[in-house]
Scaffold this motif. Sequence first.
Motif, PDB file in Angstrom:
ATOM      1  N   VAL A 308       0.886  -0.967  -0.051  1.00 49.99           N
ATOM      2  CA  VAL A 308      -0.337   0.282   0.234  1.00 49.99           C
ATOM      3  C   VAL A 308       0.683   1.228   0.156  1.00 49.99           C
ATOM      4  O   VAL A 308       2.024   1.017  -0.051  1.00 49.99           O
ATOM      5  N   PRO A 309       0.539   2.153  -0.471  1.00 51.85           N
ATOM      6  CA  PRO A 309       0.982   3.697  -0.605  1.00 51.85           C
ATOM      7  C   PRO A 309       1.299   3.973   0.550  1.00 51.85           C
ATOM      8  O   PRO A 309       1.031   3.887   1.812  1.00 51.85           O
ATOM      9  N   SER A 310       2.429   4.812   0.773  1.00 54.26           N
ATOM     10  CA  SER A 310       3.113   4.920   1.783  1.00 54.26           C
ATOM     11  C   SER A 310       4.011   4.341   3.251  1.00 54.26           C
ATOM     12  O   SER A 310       4.028   4.449   4.580  1.00 54.26           O
ATOM     13  N   ARG A 311       4.083   3.398   2.188  1.00 52.91           N
ATOM     14  CA  ARG A 311       5.071   2.464   3.447  1.00 52.91           C
ATOM     15  C   ARG A 311       6.223   1.449   2.848  1.00 52.91           C
ATOM     16  O   ARG A 311       6.501   0.698   3.393  1.00 52.91           O
ATOM     17  N   PHE A 312       6.716   2.549   1.662  1.00 54.44           N
ATOM     18  CA  PHE A 312       8.023   2.234   1.222  1.00 54.44           C
ATOM     19  C   PHE A 312       7.733   0.766   0.906  1.00 54.44           C
ATOM     20  O   PHE A 312       8.463   0.308   0.815  1.00 54.44           O
ATOM     21  N   ALA A 313       6.441   0.666   0.110  1.00 52.66           N
ATOM     22  CA  ALA A 313       6.399  -1.473  -0.400  1.00 52.66           C
ATOM     23  C   ALA A 313       6.440  -1.078  -1.933  1.00 52.66           C
ATOM     24  O   ALA A 313       6.137  -2.147  -2.450  1.00 52.66           O
ATOM     25  N   GLY A 314       6.086   0.306  -2.372  1.00 52.56           N
ATOM     26  CA  GLY A 314       6.891   0.127  -3.836  1.00 52.56           C
ATOM     27  C   GLY A 314       5.688  -0.087  -4.441  1.00 52.56           C
ATOM     28  O   GLY A 314       5.446  -0.836  -5.474  1.00 52.56           O
ATOM     29  N   ALA A 315       4.681   1.272  -4.431  1.00 49.03           N
ATOM     30  CA  ALA A 315       2.931  -0.196  -4.278  1.00 49.03           C
ATOM     31  C   ALA A 315       2.335   0.739  -5.586  1.00 49.03           C
ATOM     32  O   ALA A 315       1.485   0.709  -6.184  1.00 49.03           O
ATOM     33  N   TYR A 316       3.270   0.902  -6.476  1.00 46.27           N
ATOM     34  CA  TYR A 316       3.509   2.241  -8.078  1.00 46.27           C
ATOM     35  C   TYR A 316       4.434   1.479  -9.267  1.00 46.27           C
ATOM     36  O   TYR A 316       5.401   1.457  -8.573  1.00 46.27           O
ATOM     37  N   ARG A 317       3.046   1.163 -10.221  1.00 49.27           N
ATOM     38  CA  ARG A 317       4.214   0.515 -11.203  1.00 49.27           C
ATOM     39  C   ARG A 317       5.077   2.265 -12.123  1.00 49.27           C
ATOM     40  O   ARG A 317       4.802   2.260 -12.965  1.00 49.27           O
ATOM     41  N   CYS A 318       6.185   2.474 -11.421  1.00 49.94           N
ATOM     42  CA  CYS A 318       7.413   3.132 -12.095  1.00 49.94           C
ATOM     43  C   CYS A 318       8.399   3.721 -11.408  1.00 49.94           C
ATOM     44  O   CYS A 318       8.733   2.398 -10.873  1.00 49.94           O
ATOM     45  N   THR A 377      10.182   8.970 -12.449  1.00 49.99           N
ATOM     46  CA  THR A 377       9.796   9.585 -11.491  1.00 49.99           C
ATOM     47  C   THR A 377       9.788   9.908 -10.080  1.00 49.99           C
ATOM     48  O   THR A 377      10.682   9.602  -9.209  1.00 49.99           O
ATOM     49  N   ARG A 378       9.733  11.537 -10.336  1.00 48.65           N
ATOM     50  CA  ARG A 378      10.669  12.785  -9.455  1.00 48.65           C
ATOM     51  C   ARG A 378      10.718  12.283  -8.255  1.00 48.65           C
ATOM     52  O   ARG A 378      10.924  13.240  -7.339  1.00 48.65           O
ATOM     53  N   SER A 379       9.076  12.065  -8.019  1.00 46.97           N
ATOM     54  CA  SER A 379       8.795  12.308  -6.224  1.00 46.97           C
ATOM     55  C   SER A 379       7.743  10.963  -6.000  1.00 46.97           C
ATOM     56  O   SER A 379       7.573   9.753  -6.604  1.00 46.97           O
ATOM     57  N   ASP A 380       7.375  11.048  -4.700  1.00 47.81           N
ATOM     58  CA  ASP A 380       5.806  10.428  -4.099  1.00 47.81           C
ATOM     59  C   ASP A 380       5.056  10.091  -5.061  1.00 47.81           C
ATOM     60  O   ASP A 380       4.252  11.169  -5.044  1.00 47.81           O
ATOM     61  N   PRO A 381       4.899   9.241  -5.678  1.00 50.09           N
ATOM     62  CA  PRO A 381       4.203   8.894  -6.721  1.00 50.09           C
ATOM     63  C   PRO A 381       2.391   8.715  -6.134  1.00 50.09           C
ATOM     64  O   PRO A 381       1.175   8.969  -6.847  1.00 50.09           O
ATOM     65  N   ALA A 382       2.371   9.037  -4.486  1.00 50.87           N
ATOM     66  CA  ALA A 382       0.826   8.932  -4.571  1.00 50.87           C
ATOM     67  C   ALA A 382       0.314  10.438  -4.511  1.00 50.87           C
ATOM     68  O   ALA A 382      -1.237  10.442  -4.717  1.00 50.87           O
TER      69      ALA A 382
END
Length: 446
Positions: A308-318, A377-382
């Motif tokens: 899930v986002p914001s848990r350093f888990a890599g939840a976004y495909r980027c 992606t240069r920032s938080d993808p969330a």
Amino acid sequence: MTTTRSRAERVAQARATEAQLTADGIDGVVFGWVDNAGLTRVKSVPLAQLEHAAEYGVGAVPCFDVSLVDDSFTTAPSSTGPMGDLRLVPDLDRLTPLAAQPGWAWAPADRYAQDGTPHPGCQRGFARRVTEAVERRGLSVRAGIEIEWVVADAAGDPATAGPGFGMTRFIEHSDYLRDVLRALTKQGLAVLQLHPEYAAGQFEVSVAAEGPVEAADTTMLVRHTIRAVSARHGLRVSYSPVFTEGSLGNGGHLHLSLWRQGRNLGHGGPGRHGLHPDAEQFLAGVLAELPALLALGAPSAASYLRLVPSRFAGAYRCWGLENREAALRLIAGSTAGQANAEFKCFDATANPYLEIGGVLAAGLAGLDAGLPLPPETRSDPAALGSAERLPASLSETTDAYEKSALLRQALDPELYEAVLAVRRAEAELFATHTDADVIEAVRWRY
């Protein structure tokens, strides 16, 4: 890389090994493999039977190809239920006396049919085949998997609640961590880091990169060793993706670098952050296939409580340089040898042979197609409305896996169908569970 040996070579190796093992006080040898649910299965023999096991293997029931996390079974087109038998053949090149289990040694096993032909459902064999395909391109891969775990007391509660990365936690468990370090080192593993992590009771260890099959072997050996040291300290261990609801979970981040003729293709190239064209195309192939690859690298219902986002888990495909919220974190490193790609979306419920083999197959497809690496992606993808979330459930990633022509082709049909059957069955098994129920059901299975 680890290779298969002929029967005669295995017998000669077992004979040469037995005397040294006797001198080392070894009484028995454990043969390990990992099923499609990510559970480690074992059989063992007394040392006197090692030669026979090396020549003929040890019987293993094929129904474990379709076993689930709760030890129930599903079916696949190739499954035979209680019928048939396979042979576990130990890879004595990786035979290791276990420092925290006196009198025992361990070796990973390949699975064969009774006629001596490789079992098409052998996950270790799959990883070896894809590694050989990489090598035929004049390339090599160095890989390693971070190990994160939660230490619990006899009651099952986190053994320490000291601050993440805090000295308090380190001091409370310094004797325990020293014994982990000593055991891993005695077993010939090069430990790079060992430290407290964020969640209560959580620690992490990383070891030096190796070839793909060797890295998967080492991952299993490290986990076994940590569990054995923990038991000797009266502690329990969980590698489950989430130990406590709402907290950061245990990852199993895969680190990987692509090499050609001694040159790291992630460093000193003309592309972004020093990437060479082959490295860009390889990583683009993995990113393109990532939703389906989660069925190999994040295969549990519990995986999606961590992812899930914001848990350093890599939840976004980027991807992004040192971006810890991107699924693919590029690490430039201070030297050529340190540059690598980290896949943060994977966890320790994965069969490491399937995970690594699938990533390599996707990377090769990216090379074949000359895929361009998408914008960084240069920032938080969330915070970006355009960022693509990875699948949020086991059902979603199983759908992606079933639609993946690449993975269907890369895996032997029998292995592909068995993985699909296990994922479908586990998605159904947990369909009506609450998050708390999933965590409780999985916590002590890994």
